[in-house]
Structures are given as C-alpha cells and as structure tokens.
Design a protein around this motif. Structure first.
Motif, PDB file in Angstrom:
ATOM      1  N   MET A   1      -9.737  -2.244   0.960  1.00  0.00           N
ATOM      2  CA  MET A   1      -9.208  -1.153   0.142  1.00  0.00           C
ATOM      3  C   MET A   1     -10.309  -0.637  -0.786  1.00  0.00           C
ATOM      4  O   MET A   1     -10.971  -1.416  -1.462  1.00  0.00           O
ATOM      5  CB  MET A   1      -8.015  -1.636  -0.684  1.00  0.00           C
ATOM      6  CG  MET A   1      -7.397  -0.586  -1.604  1.00  0.00           C
ATOM      7  SD  MET A   1      -6.250   0.521  -0.783  1.00  0.00           S
ATOM      8  CE  MET A   1      -4.819  -0.565  -0.613  1.00  0.00           C
ATOM      9  N   LYS A  34      -5.099   4.288  -1.577  1.00  0.00           N
ATOM     10  CA  LYS A  34      -3.759   4.495  -1.020  1.00  0.00           C
ATOM     11  C   LYS A  34      -2.838   3.388  -1.510  1.00  0.00           C
ATOM     12  O   LYS A  34      -3.297   2.323  -1.958  1.00  0.00           O
ATOM     13  CB  LYS A  34      -3.803   4.497   0.512  1.00  0.00           C
ATOM     14  CG  LYS A  34      -4.312   3.199   1.108  1.00  0.00           C
ATOM     15  CD  LYS A  34      -4.342   3.266   2.619  1.00  0.00           C
ATOM     16  CE  LYS A  34      -4.901   1.951   3.205  1.00  0.00           C
ATOM     17  NZ  LYS A  34      -4.928   1.984   4.682  1.00  0.00           N
ATOM     18  N   ASN A  36       0.148   1.170  -0.031  1.00  0.00           N
ATOM     19  CA  ASN A  36       0.831   0.814   1.210  1.00  0.00           C
ATOM     20  C   ASN A  36       2.306   0.552   0.959  1.00  0.00           C
ATOM     21  O   ASN A  36       2.662  -0.234   0.072  1.00  0.00           O
ATOM     22  CB  ASN A  36       0.182  -0.434   1.823  1.00  0.00           C
ATOM     23  CG  ASN A  36      -1.253  -0.198   2.242  1.00  0.00           C
ATOM     24  OD1 ASN A  36      -1.558   0.818   2.859  1.00  0.00           O
ATOM     25  ND2 ASN A  36      -2.140  -1.126   1.913  1.00  0.00           N
ATOM     26  N   ARG A  37       3.156   1.189   1.742  1.00  0.00           N
ATOM     27  CA  ARG A  37       4.592   0.936   1.648  1.00  0.00           C
ATOM     28  C   ARG A  37       4.931  -0.315   2.435  1.00  0.00           C
ATOM     29  O   ARG A  37       4.404  -0.556   3.528  1.00  0.00           O
ATOM     30  CB  ARG A  37       5.386   2.138   2.172  1.00  0.00           C
ATOM     31  CG  ARG A  37       5.267   3.365   1.269  1.00  0.00           C
ATOM     32  CD  ARG A  37       6.146   4.510   1.768  1.00  0.00           C
ATOM     33  NE  ARG A  37       7.557   4.250   1.590  1.00  0.00           N
ATOM     34  CZ  ARG A  37       8.242   4.494   0.471  1.00  0.00           C
ATOM     35  NH1 ARG A  37       7.615   4.981  -0.597  1.00  0.00           N
ATOM     36  NH2 ARG A  37       9.536   4.252   0.404  1.00  0.00           N
ATOM     37  N   LEU A  38       5.813  -1.106   1.885  1.00  0.00           N
ATOM     38  CA  LEU A  38       6.238  -2.332   2.534  1.00  0.00           C
ATOM     39  C   LEU A  38       7.381  -2.045   3.506  1.00  0.00           C
ATOM     40  O   LEU A  38       8.173  -1.125   3.291  1.00  0.00           O
ATOM     41  CB  LEU A  38       6.655  -3.350   1.484  1.00  0.00           C
ATOM     42  CG  LEU A  38       5.509  -3.822   0.573  1.00  0.00           C
ATOM     43  CD1 LEU A  38       6.031  -4.662  -0.572  1.00  0.00           C
ATOM     44  CD2 LEU A  38       4.487  -4.615   1.371  1.00  0.00           C
ATOM     45  N   ALA A  61      -0.591  -6.343   0.344  1.00  0.00           N
ATOM     46  CA  ALA A  61      -0.642  -4.885   0.484  1.00  0.00           C
ATOM     47  C   ALA A  61      -1.799  -4.274  -0.292  1.00  0.00           C
ATOM     48  O   ALA A  61      -2.297  -3.199   0.065  1.00  0.00           O
ATOM     49  CB  ALA A  61       0.682  -4.271   0.012  1.00  0.00           C
ATOM     50  N   ASP A  65      -7.445  -6.787   2.460  1.00  0.00           N
ATOM     51  CA  ASP A  65      -8.665  -6.281   3.094  1.00  0.00           C
ATOM     52  C   ASP A  65      -9.921  -6.916   2.496  1.00  0.00           C
ATOM     53  O   ASP A  65     -10.981  -6.907   3.125  1.00  0.00           O
ATOM     54  CB  ASP A  65      -8.771  -4.759   2.938  1.00  0.00           C
ATOM     55  CG  ASP A  65      -7.724  -4.016   3.738  1.00  0.00           C
ATOM     56  OD1 ASP A  65      -7.126  -4.631   4.640  1.00  0.00           O
ATOM     57  OD2 ASP A  65      -7.490  -2.821   3.453  1.00  0.00           O
ATOM     58  N   MET A 266       5.594   1.759  -3.436  1.00  0.00           N
ATOM     59  CA  MET A 266       5.518   0.860  -2.284  1.00  0.00           C
ATOM     60  C   MET A 266       6.859   0.717  -1.581  1.00  0.00           C
ATOM     61  O   MET A 266       6.974  -0.024  -0.602  1.00  0.00           O
ATOM     62  CB  MET A 266       5.021  -0.517  -2.737  1.00  0.00           C
ATOM     63  CG  MET A 266       3.607  -0.517  -3.284  1.00  0.00           C
ATOM     64  SD  MET A 266       3.139  -2.114  -4.011  1.00  0.00           S
ATOM     65  CE  MET A 266       2.865  -3.083  -2.530  1.00  0.00           C
TER      66      MET A 266
END
Length: 433
Positions: A1, A34, A36-38, A61, A65, A266
């Motif tokens: 990220m 960004k 991230n939606r769960l 989320a 990364d 999220m």
C-alpha cells in the motif's frame, strides 16, 4: 500500500516511510492511496469473532502488502491483550469502554500497535536510533510512553503543557525514565503540537537525528483505532442492535473519529457519527458554517480534547474531497461547556449508576441530545474516570477507587525537562541529545 500527503496527491511513499517519517515533507498528513472494502461474508460472521480476530482482518486490509502475515498477526494480538466491552447505560444508549489497556485510555491500542510496527521496521533494516516526538494534552503521552517503554532503537520525547494535564496523567509518562523523556512546555497543547511539526521541517534537526511522531498524525497510530468500531458493531450485532447504529466520539485532535470514518468506508454499516466537543468547538462551527477557522485552545476539564486546530481535519477533508455537504451528512456535532459536562456526569450517575469521565460525558450527552427515533447510540468512553479523580469525585460526591495500574505510576519520581514554547529552545535541546 502506498501513501500520499494531504497536501500532494501525486507523490507516494511506502508504509515504511510514512511510519518512520510521521509527517510528510510538505507538512501534510499521510493517507492510504485506497481504502479496501471488506467482504460481506466478514460482516455476516463478525458477531461470532473475537476482538483480536476482527482486528487482524481489518489490519490485513491496510498493512498486509508491507508486513508478512505472521508478523502482522503477532503485532495485532500483542497489541490487543485486553478487551473493549460494550455496556448498556440507559434506554438506547450504550458505551464502548476503551480504557482497559495498560494506561486505561483508548490510545493504548494505537500507541502499542505503532511501537510494534516501528520495531518491526527497525529490525528489518539497520536504522539509526529513531526518536519519537509526541505532543500530548493528556492521554496520548502516557499511552505512547508506555507503549514504547524499553523498545530497543527508539527514544521517546513527550511534550506536554505545564499545569494542563491531570496529576495522574502526568505521572504516567514523567516517572518512567529509561528511553522516555518528558518535556514540560510553558504553553498550551497547540504549542506542543506546533513544536513537534516544526521539528520535522527543520533541516538541522533531521540531519542530527531520525525523527518521527506518535501522535495521531502518524498513520500507524490512528489507523489501528478503526479496530474499535468494528468491535462495537460486532458486539451490538450480538445483542441484536446493529441496525441504525450511531457512533458518538469525544473528539480533540480527531484521530479516533477519523479511524471510525475509515471503518465506514471499508463497509462497516455505521449509519452516522457524532463528534462531541468540549468548549473547543472548531469542528462544530465548521459543520454549521462550512468555514474551518482554527483558534487558540481553551483549557477545560476534558483536557485531552483541548485542541484549537485539530490535525486530522485534513484527513477528513481529504477523505471526502473537501465536500462540506458530504462531511456534514455523515457527521454531526455537539459542544459542551465545563458546567454542562459536570451536569452530564452528575445526571448519568444519578440516573444510571454509571461513572463517566469528562470526555465520555461529552459523548453521552451528545447522544442524549441528538439520537433520533429508531437509532441506537454507542459513545466511546475514552478513559477511566479515576484519571480525573478529584474532578469526578467533586461532581458525584462519591469516592472513586484508583486501579492498581494507576496507583503504581503515582509512586514514581517525576523526571522532566522544562522548556519555553519557543522553537529555538526546543531545537537547541534536541541538538544536544
């Protein structure tokens, strides 16, 4: 990220750089590129998951990364060695008790998570000593100092306004020694925050020492506070009360409510938020007028919220692309004087037998005043009332027992460095370290 500055969306840095540097070069606050939606499945089963299990999924989320899964799980589970229960106070009002960590304040989670994440990065690379600068109006200093106490490769400098934090709060970060230095500033919280930000921008200091911040301006400090809101939803869902859920957050520097807004982005189904202020009503006025006008902070009995220029407003503004209409559709505001805070503490204790701290009192009263028919409200109780023992006892005429964890701090010897609120004095001190 990757992360960008609220002052420059076109330039990105890694999570490592965002955490280690704290503040962007242009004085902006870092934002993830960004959110991230769960997945829906997560929310269907969330009420059957523990606080730690929920938080690990949320952490992935944001951080998976950049941090290997095993290390990230270790960081999350070590950070959350305690629970944050939801308790009914009255009618449709519940409280999320965030004060069950080591220093009995909600900032324990963000501080401990950041300490472990920074330690992870230090181990990965041959860093010089990382110097953490933190300004506090009350609980941030104690949470950060205790979260980082004894961590190899890190030294913490806590700046706090002289005479403007409670004695119990003060002893939690002035009696530790070791890798913690407490600096007593002759001024207000905004002076402390300004000194920290100015230090990051000073070329001489940055050549002399590696600096970062553990205030909520650091992404590793404020993002983990999103865990709280997922946990609140899970516990309310288990009680069959997750529909039309309203979260009310006592707000000073606005890191906690910003984390809640990130949780909503999220996919967390929070209907709306209420930002509860004390007499420092800058954000409340912004919601009413659309104009953001910082001003000098005023001292109140809810001292951790004595902030006249909330740093995280920049993140809220960025998150919603500067749209006042969007911001005010999701967040409403409330503001209370000291007398009104005292009245809320007294009435809540009389009616419900529940003892509020001054900050939680703002959240409780905001729900009493603003909750709509069909909504269920949860306010964040951000600190144990014993941290404000004299104030609360004078209001409710009842003695508050001091938890052992707090009384242990009070046995230590105060160790501080006294400085003016002039940056040259602060710079000279740091150059001598």
């Amino acid at each position: 990220m990757r992360y960008y500055s609220t002052n420059n969306r076109s330039k990105y840095v890694s999570l490592h750089d965002a955490v280690v540097n704290g503040l962007a070069e242009d004085r902006g606050l870092y934002m993830p590129e960004k959110i991230n939606r769960l997945p829906e499945e997560f929310f269907k089963n969330i009420d059957k998951m523990s606080f730690q299990e929920i938080s690990f999924e949320v952490a992935k989320a944001f951080f998976s990364d950049d941090v290997d899964e095993k290390s990230l799980k270790d960081i999350v589970y070590d950070t959350l060695s305690f629970d944050c229960p939801v308790k009914k106070v009255c009618d449709d009002i519940w409280t999320l008790e965030l004060f069950h960590g080591p220093t009995l304040a909600f900032k324990d989670v963000g501080a401990r998570f950041m300490a472990r994440l920074l330690e992870y990065f230090i181990r990965q690379e041959a860093h010089q000593i990382v110097n953490v600068l933190v300004a506090t109006s009350g609980d941030t200093g104690s949470a950060v100092a205790n979260g980082f106490l004894g961590v190899d490769g890190i030294h913490v400098y806590v700046l706090y306004p002289k005479g403007k934090v409670s004695k119990i709060q003060e002893c939690q970060f002035t009696t530790l020694g070791r890798n913690i230095t407490a600096i007593e500033i002759d001024g207000v919280f905004d002076d402390c925050q300004s000194l920290v930000k100015s230090a990051f921008m000073d070329g001489d200091l940055n050549k002399h020492m590696k600096l970062t911040s553990a205030n909520s301006i650091n992404v590793a400090r404020f993002l983990p506070q999103a865990f709280y809101y997922f946990n609140a939803y899970a516990r309310m869902k288990a009680n069959g009360l997750a529909e039309n859920l309203v979260m009310c957050v006592p707000s000073g520097n606005f890191g906690n409510i910003t984390a809640g807004l990130f949780a909503r982005e999220m996919g967390l189904p929070i209907r709306r938020f209420i930002a509860a202020n004390n007499a420092n009503n800058i954000f409340y006025n912004y919601l009413k007028t659309g104009v953001y006008e910082p001003k000098p902070s005023v001292q109140t009995i809810a001292n951790a919220m004595d902030v006249g220029d909330p740093s995280n407003f920049a993140r809220i503004y960025d998150l919603y692309n500067g749209s006042h209409d969007k911001i005010s559709s999701i967040i409403s505001g409330a503001t209370y004087t000291d007398d009104e805070i005292k009245a809320a503490v007294k009435q809540c204790y009389k009616d419900n037998g529940y003892i509020l701290d001054p900050h939680g009192a703002c959240g409780y009263q905001a729900l009493k005043d603003n909750l709509k028919k069909g909504e269920t409200g949860v306010f964040c109780e951000t600190a144990h009332p014993a941290k404000f023992k004299d104030t609360i006892e004078n209001i409710i005429n009842t003695e508050i027992e001091i938890p052992q964890r707090l009384s242990n701090f009070m046995k230590g010897k105060k160790q501080t460095v006294e400085l003016s609120n002039k940056f040259d004095d602060f710079k000279t001190f740091l150059l001598g370290q």
